[in-house]
Write a protein that holds these residues in place. Structure first.
Motif, short mmCIF file in Angstrom:
data_model
loop_
_atom_site.label_atom_id
_atom_site.label_comp_id
_atom_site.label_asym_id
_atom_site.label_seq_id
_atom_site.Cartn_x
_atom_site.Cartn_y
_atom_site.Cartn_z
N ALA A 18 39.22 29.26 38.84
CA ALA A 18 39.32 28.21 37.83
C ALA A 18 37.97 27.88 37.19
O ALA A 18 37.92 27.38 36.06
CB ALA A 18 39.93 26.96 38.45
N ASN A 19 36.87 28.18 37.88
CA ASN A 19 35.53 27.88 37.36
C ASN A 19 34.95 29.03 36.55
O ASN A 19 33.82 28.93 36.06
CB ASN A 19 34.59 27.55 38.52
CG ASN A 19 35.04 26.31 39.27
OD1 ASN A 19 35.47 25.32 38.67
ND2 ASN A 19 34.94 26.35 40.61
N GLY A 20 35.68 30.13 36.43
CA GLY A 20 35.20 31.26 35.64
C GLY A 20 34.43 32.29 36.44
O GLY A 20 33.87 33.23 35.86
N THR A 21 34.40 32.16 37.77
CA THR A 21 33.74 33.16 38.61
C THR A 21 34.67 34.36 38.79
O THR A 21 35.84 34.20 39.15
CB THR A 21 33.39 32.57 39.99
OG1 THR A 21 32.53 31.44 39.81
CG2 THR A 21 32.68 33.61 40.85
N GLN A 22 34.14 35.54 38.54
CA GLN A 22 34.97 36.74 38.60
C GLN A 22 35.44 37.02 40.02
O GLN A 22 34.64 37.06 40.95
CB GLN A 22 34.21 37.95 38.05
CG GLN A 22 35.02 39.24 38.11
CD GLN A 22 34.30 40.42 37.49
OE1 GLN A 22 33.69 40.29 36.43
NE2 GLN A 22 34.37 41.57 38.13
N LEU A 23 36.74 37.22 40.16
CA LEU A 23 37.31 37.64 41.44
C LEU A 23 37.49 39.15 41.48
O LEU A 23 37.33 39.77 42.53
CB LEU A 23 38.66 36.96 41.66
CG LEU A 23 38.65 35.42 41.71
CD1 LEU A 23 40.07 34.88 41.83
CD2 LEU A 23 37.79 34.94 42.87
N GLU A 24 37.85 39.73 40.33
CA GLU A 24 38.06 41.18 40.29
C GLU A 24 38.13 41.67 38.85
O GLU A 24 38.62 40.97 37.97
CB GLU A 24 39.35 41.55 41.02
CG GLU A 24 39.58 43.05 41.13
CD GLU A 24 40.83 43.40 41.91
OE1 GLU A 24 41.02 44.59 42.22
OE2 GLU A 24 41.63 42.48 42.20
#
Length: 342
Positions: A77-83
């Motif tokens: 939700a914060n814009g940090t890439q998961l994949e």
């Protein structure tokens, strides 16, 4: 009076015929947009369909190009890439197929970001609901309004918040094949049929049948007789739908019957050989509100595709910013039925 009536009929037909003429499609100055379709299902790996829209106008090629060079990211939700999702060749759809290894969690917010060369960046903010709690009470082969159906009796427990319930039935296609082992190597008959025919009777050669479930589905018509279904906003209780839809109030259980068309259960059960071999999947889902609105308006569009100028056109809901499409969150229970010999 008889002759006057005949003249009036001829005159009316002539006037109506004279009003029919082909209108040219005006040129369009619209730019293409990214098209994103995805159902983020809790417990399953992330998958997305990516495409690119085309303007409607004269001399426009309506064949859609496969978008293989998009950058597709699943973020928190914060814009940090998961994949970073990767493209997978798939001929079952005109839209490109992108897949990842991240398993979607229930009751969580995500961000989907799609960068497409020459088009720009589109994004969506899907939310997956809390786990759905479903009890299948029983099933029954019966008839509904003269048609053969398979009836499911479901009890869906209430939640602290409003739930948006979707019920559907699909036939998942399968590919039947034989795997054989020769000289300590594994082969598929469909790839090495000539070799298989040469060695199948030799000592030490073993083989077995294999079933491969494909990413290809046939939708089975579903029905309801429940007056509380939101399908009543669309076309009534005696019509077939892609999905049956309910808005379930806070902490209120939902006890209902789902009917699916029984002629689609077994391969070759209808004239022409349809449906093909596969397994039947009945899904009961709790979905995000924007995804629910999309599915509800889609049922309305199916009955009014915009070809009747006397009916107000219906616009499909969209939650992809700077693009088109829908990215929905989903928590579901699935029931697999095997009627075909696999």
């Amino acid at each position: 009076m008889k002759y006057l009536f005949q003249y009036l009929c001829v005159f009316s037909v002539a006037v109506l015929t004279g009003c029919i003429h082909e209108l040219p499609v005006p040129p369009s100055g619209s730019k293409p947009k990214a098209v994103v379709y995805s159902e983020l299902v809790a417990g399953k790996k992330v998958e997305m369909r990516i495409g690119k829209s085309k303007p409607v106008g004269p001399d426009i090629d309506n064949n859609f190009e496969t978008v293989t060079d998009a950058s597709v990211q699943l973020q928190d939700a914060n814009g940090t890439q998961l994949e970073q999702l990767h493209y997978v060749k798939d001929t079952s759809s005109n839209m490109a197929f992108y897949r990842g290894n991240t398993r979607i969690e229930s009751n969580r917010s995500y961000r989907v970001k799609v960068d497409m060369p020459g088009v720009g960046t589109a994004y969506a903010l899907p939310v997956t609901p809390a786990p759905i709690r479903v009890e299948l009470q029983d099933t029954l082969r019966t008839t509904l309004n003269g048609r053969p159906v398979l009836r499911f009796h479901f009890n869906i427990q209430g939640s602290a918040t409003k739930q948006f319930i979707v019920m559907e039935a699909l036939k998942q296609m399968v590919q039947l094949d034989t795997v054989f082992f020769y000289n300590q190597q594994r082969y598929r008959v469909r790839d090495r049929r000539e070799l298989f025919n040469q060695v199948k009777d030799l000592p030490g050669v073993t083989f077995y049948k294999d079933t491969l479930y494909l990413n290809s589905y046939l939708r089975i018509p579903v029905y309801t007789q429940d007056e509380n279904a939101d399908n009543n906003q669309v076309g009534g209780l005696n019509e077939n739908y892609n999905s049956i839809l309910f808005t379930q109030g806070n902490n209120k259980p939902l006890n209902t019957l789902l009917y699916i068309n029984a002629t689609a259960l077994t391969a070759g059960s209808t004239e022409g050989g349809d449906p093909p071999i596969g397994r039947v999947m009945v899904n009961v889902k709790s979905v995000s509100p924007d995804y629910y609105n999309f599915l509800l308006t889609y049922e309305k569009v199916r009955r009014n595709p915009g070809l009747n100028s006397l009916i107000q056109a219906i616009q499909l809901r969209n939650n992809v910013a700077n693009g088109l499409g829908i990215v929905g969150g989903c928590s579901q229970m699935s029931y697999s039925l095997y009627y075909d010999k696999l």
